[in-house]
Design a protein around this motif. Structure first.
Motif, PDB file in Angstrom:
ATOM      1  N   PHE A   2      -8.566  27.352 -30.436  1.00 25.62           N
ATOM      2  CA  PHE A   2      -7.665  26.865 -29.396  1.00 25.62           C
ATOM      3  C   PHE A   2      -8.337  25.890 -28.454  1.00 25.62           C
ATOM      4  O   PHE A   2      -7.876  25.658 -27.365  1.00 25.62           O
ATOM      5  N   MET A   5      -6.388  22.108 -27.441  1.00 27.68           N
ATOM      6  CA  MET A   5      -5.115  22.026 -26.740  1.00 27.68           C
ATOM      7  C   MET A   5      -5.315  21.596 -25.291  1.00 27.68           C
ATOM      8  O   MET A   5      -6.167  22.118 -24.589  1.00 27.68           O
ATOM      9  N   LYS A   6      -4.522  20.627 -24.851  1.00 24.83           N
ATOM     10  CA  LYS A   6      -4.604  20.137 -23.469  1.00 24.83           C
ATOM     11  C   LYS A   6      -4.070  21.194 -22.506  1.00 24.83           C
ATOM     12  O   LYS A   6      -3.250  22.036 -22.871  1.00 24.83           O
ATOM     13  N   SER A   9      -0.341  21.251 -22.189  1.00 28.19           N
ATOM     14  CA  SER A   9       0.276  21.864 -23.367  1.00 28.19           C
ATOM     15  C   SER A   9       0.196  23.382 -23.291  1.00 28.19           C
ATOM     16  O   SER A   9       1.141  24.081 -23.678  1.00 28.19           O
ATOM     17  N   LYS A  10      -0.926  23.884 -22.798  1.00 28.28           N
ATOM     18  CA  LYS A  10      -1.075  25.329 -22.641  1.00 28.28           C
ATOM     19  C   LYS A  10      -0.046  25.863 -21.649  1.00 28.28           C
ATOM     20  O   LYS A  10       0.586  26.901 -21.896  1.00 28.28           O
ATOM     21  N   GLU A  51      -3.060  30.138 -29.687  1.00 25.64           N
ATOM     22  CA  GLU A  51      -3.110  28.696 -29.421  1.00 25.64           C
ATOM     23  C   GLU A  51      -3.872  28.353 -28.142  1.00 25.64           C
ATOM     24  O   GLU A  51      -4.595  27.376 -28.099  1.00 25.64           O
ATOM     25  N   ALA A  52      -3.670  29.150 -27.090  1.00 26.22           N
ATOM     26  CA  ALA A  52      -4.244  28.801 -25.788  1.00 26.22           C
ATOM     27  C   ALA A  52      -5.452  29.656 -25.424  1.00 26.22           C
ATOM     28  O   ALA A  52      -6.248  29.264 -24.581  1.00 26.22           O
ATOM     29  N   SER A 175       0.526  22.891 -33.527  1.00 22.70           N
ATOM     30  CA  SER A 175      -0.675  22.139 -33.179  1.00 22.70           C
ATOM     31  C   SER A 175      -0.394  20.644 -33.167  1.00 22.70           C
ATOM     32  O   SER A 175      -0.924  19.922 -32.338  1.00 22.70           O
ATOM     33  N   PHE A 178       1.751  20.084 -29.765  1.00 25.07           N
ATOM     34  CA  PHE A 178       1.087  20.281 -28.480  1.00 25.07           C
ATOM     35  C   PHE A 178      -0.236  19.548 -28.333  1.00 25.07           C
ATOM     36  O   PHE A 178      -0.794  19.501 -27.255  1.00 25.07           O
ATOM     37  N   ARG A 179      -0.762  18.950 -29.368  1.00 26.76           N
ATOM     38  CA  ARG A 179      -2.038  18.257 -29.228  1.00 26.76           C
ATOM     39  C   ARG A 179      -1.874  16.755 -29.010  1.00 26.76           C
ATOM     40  O   ARG A 179      -2.807  16.073 -28.687  1.00 26.76           O
TER      41      ARG A 179
END
Length: 180
Positions: A2, A5-6, A9-10, A51-52, A175, A178-179
């Motif tokens: 994870f 991820m910006k 986005s998180k 993801e986060a 991904s 959100f990336r």
């Protein structure tokens, strides 16, 4: 897993999934949903952890837990979410990193049984729900706990399947979203 991820986005992912989790908790107005919906509400937070990260998983659990406590209609469902189902997916991700499967399962079962004992205590002494659970002289809470252990093992295995399915089917799509 994870790292890429910006931050924005998180926040977006956690906000969306926390809102969905809270919606499930609000739906506990349906009496039959007292046990299933808190379990589903916790499972919704799995992508947050995957993801986060774990920190975001704890933050989402805290946000949903606090808001559920304020707006969810079923006190027993609130207690179940707060004392077990809300944070279990976060802990599951951590526990499954252990090398020894027997130790992982021992910790999971101790956690489940301790949480259910705490839930029982809270529903009786804090929320003042009925505590006279006997049928033909048999203590139903003990029977429920034994059955609960079997259901918990099934729940844990189902969560593992959900994690695997998520990772291979939805993670690649999320991904990409959100990336960028």
């Amino acid at each position: 897993m994870f790292r890429a991820m910006k931050q924005t986005s998180k926040v977006a992912l956690c906000g969306i999934l926390s809102a969905l989790s809270l919606l499930l908790m609000v739906m506990t107005i349906v009496p039959v949903a007292t046990y299933a919906l808190p379990a589903m509400a916790g499972a919704v937070l799995i992508p947050v952890v995957m993801e986060a990260g774990v920190k975001w998983g704890w933050l989402s659990y805290a946000a949903v837990g606090l808001l559920s406590f304020l707006v969810a209609p079923d006190p027993e469902a609130k207690v179940l979410f707060l004392t077990f189902f809300g944070y279990y997916p976060v802990l599951k991700c951590l526990l499954e990193r252990m090398k020894k499967r027997w130790a992982e399962w021992l910790i999971k079962l101790i956690l489940f049984n301790g949480s259910m004992a705490g839930s029982y205590w809270l529903t009786i002494f804090v929320f003042h729900l009925p505590s006279d659970f006997q049928l033909f002289g048999v203590s139903l809470p003990l029977i429920f706990l034994l059955i609960g252990n079997v259901v918990f093992v099934i729940y844990d295995l189902a969560l593992t399947n959900v994690l695997t399915a998520y990772w291979y089917r939805l993670h690649p799509r999320l991904s990409r979203i959100f990336r960028h």
